[in-house]
Write an enzyme that holds these catalytic residues in place. Sequence first.
Site, PDB file in Angstrom:
ATOM      1  N   GLU A  33      -6.482   0.452  -8.889  1.00 13.07           N
ATOM      2  CA  GLU A  33      -7.726   1.042  -8.503  1.00 13.07           C
ATOM      3  C   GLU A  33      -7.349   2.378  -7.950  1.00 13.07           C
ATOM      4  OE1 GLU A  33     -10.098  -0.369  -5.026  1.00 13.07           O
ATOM      5  OE2 GLU A  33     -11.545   0.893  -5.329  1.00 13.07           O
ATOM      6  N   ARG A 257       2.968 -11.132  -4.689  1.00 19.72           N
ATOM      7  CA  ARG A 257       2.717  -9.894  -4.285  1.00 19.72           C
ATOM      8  C   ARG A 257       4.369  -9.835  -3.407  1.00 19.72           C
ATOM      9  NH1 ARG A 257      -0.517  -6.224  -2.222  1.00 19.72           N
ATOM     10  NH2 ARG A 257      -2.604  -7.313  -2.734  1.00 19.72           N
ATOM     11  N   LYS A 267      -2.764  -1.092   1.445  1.00 18.58           N
ATOM     12  CA  LYS A 267      -3.265   0.223   1.057  1.00 18.58           C
ATOM     13  C   LYS A 267      -4.393   0.759   2.368  1.00 18.58           C
ATOM     14  CE  LYS A 267      -3.911   0.999  -3.819  1.00 18.58           C
ATOM     15  NZ  LYS A 267      -4.870   0.985  -4.945  1.00 18.58           N
TER      16      LYS A 267
END
Length: 554
Positions: A33, A257, A267
Amino acid sequence: MNEEKSLNFLEEIIENDLSAGKYQQIHTRFPPEPNGYLHIGHASSIHLNFGLAARYAGKCNLRFDDTNPITEETEYVDSIRNDIKWLGYQWDNEYYASDYFEQLYSFAIKLIEKNLAYVDDSNSDQIAASKGDINTPGTNSPFRDRTVEENLKLFTEMREGKYKDGEKVLRAKIDMAHPNLLFRDPIIYRIKHAHHHRTGDKWCIYPMYDFAHGQSDSIENITHSICTLEFIHHRPLYDWFIQQLEIYPSHQYEFARRNLTYTVMSKRKLLQLVNENYVSGWDDPRMPTISGMRRRGYTAKAIRNFCDAVGIAKRENIVDLGLLEHFVREDLNKNAKRVMAVLDPVKLVITNYEASKTELLEIENNPEQENGGTRQVPFSKEIWIEREDFMVVPPKKFFRLGPGLMVRLKGAYIVKCEDFKKDENGVVTEIYCSYIPESKSGNDTSGIHVKGTIHWVSIAHAIQAEVRLYDRLFKVENPAAETGDFKDYINEASLQTLSKVNMEPSLSIAKPGEHFQFLRKGYFSVDIDSNEEALVFNRTVTLKDSWAKAQQKS
RNA sequence: AGUUCCAUUGUGUAAUGGCAGCACAACUGAUUUUGGUUCAGUUAGUCUAGGUUCGAAUCCUGGUGGAACUACCA
């Protein structure tokens, strides 16, 4: 030599699919994104997706998951493209979820027509309240039983901009009592009168992740859609939509992850560090972002090797920052040119060396490279050496300078300390040595062997540059897991700036992005702030220092 | 508590019912005109209790521990 590397679970799945004839060719994608900069975790995903495509002669798309106009910006798109290329990968196609808005809209119509979606006038709080929780089933919305015709009309009006943000949503009609909360009539379209970085003001309704991601995968004929573990609950819904829409059956697979010690990876947290000026920007050399690591001096190859070594799995993990640093050193050791710079100088005078004399010494650029070549380094009577390389009262096994001790000046002569001078505070200001003319590097006939070799810079010829010494950003291994605000654990000493470091003149033409080893001090790279008038070096990583370690222990 | 996922030396990852291996880290020693590099070596692991089996890290059951899910974010 036939070293068999074992397969990870995804490679196994792919090899099975391929040998079963399920696919002729695999197709993966990397779907960021564009709402922030890429970090080392993304590097893992990039390495995985592009690596799999390369290994099995498939394809890998770059797809921007840009379904939320509020957070997404072109700046991020550009940085993401740039970072992927820098890492050494090239996508087969560049796509945007926003390219599919029209198609996604028609998918929604299809769902409504199948009576599997409805327009809900409830507000956000009402929807949340009727959702129930993990132990309690939800309750049906009063708008759940609208007719297909009414839903079609309302949804069309939503698109036309007849309603304000939040006034209506489109929901899938599934099961408000489903144990998987995502199946309790998930919202699939919401109204946002916002400017989109690509579609501008064309749309005021935007699909949610669950109604965009799998569909985009399907449109692109992605065979293996790989994401992180937190999406595991979404997989059944991913499959459900594909099934109801009767479109190409992409499949989702999840892996854990990657986390790194002494940093944060979300983020949201990284954005906080940037916005609240704890760092200078997304590309601050202390950031775990690709751009930050690049600026710090980490190489793409080192990062790729790191990703490779860490591999993938489904269990929680936190990888030691030391492993990343190992691969950075490994690459730089082979490739970085050796130079001399004195970070904390003290003057050394060679008493028996002619004051007017300058010698140009040939010094090897890199002992690891057979054809690394040499460079000329000026040598004269007065030189800078590292303050820590001299001790008035040296401990045992101190192979450097002290009263009466001998040491080799790298690439030059063996010198013997005859005397030194202190100021009123007891700080050593000058060291006096005699040199042994027969000990010149390369044709040493002196027969003397010394234990230590130290670096130096001729005072008369030195150039000055700014040097930024970077250390880990946080004081604890896992700041996100500590109690309280993660920012309480920031290492205040993560940046130390030395404004006028003396270094050998060959560095005057160093260009941004170049890597060097400052002999015995570490790897440094030229910062993007650097120019010919004002050179700036970033410390990428120190060298291993077993002497310092031994000292610390005693 | 419900659902889902996970558990192998300090860290990361292999072993796919058949010798628990590799890398980093740590520690010895050798080499070295970088206390770097390189080389040789050492330490250290299957969460737990049962079961299946000639044989279990692996399969089954229970327990324990950890993670994720209750955004009109992705």
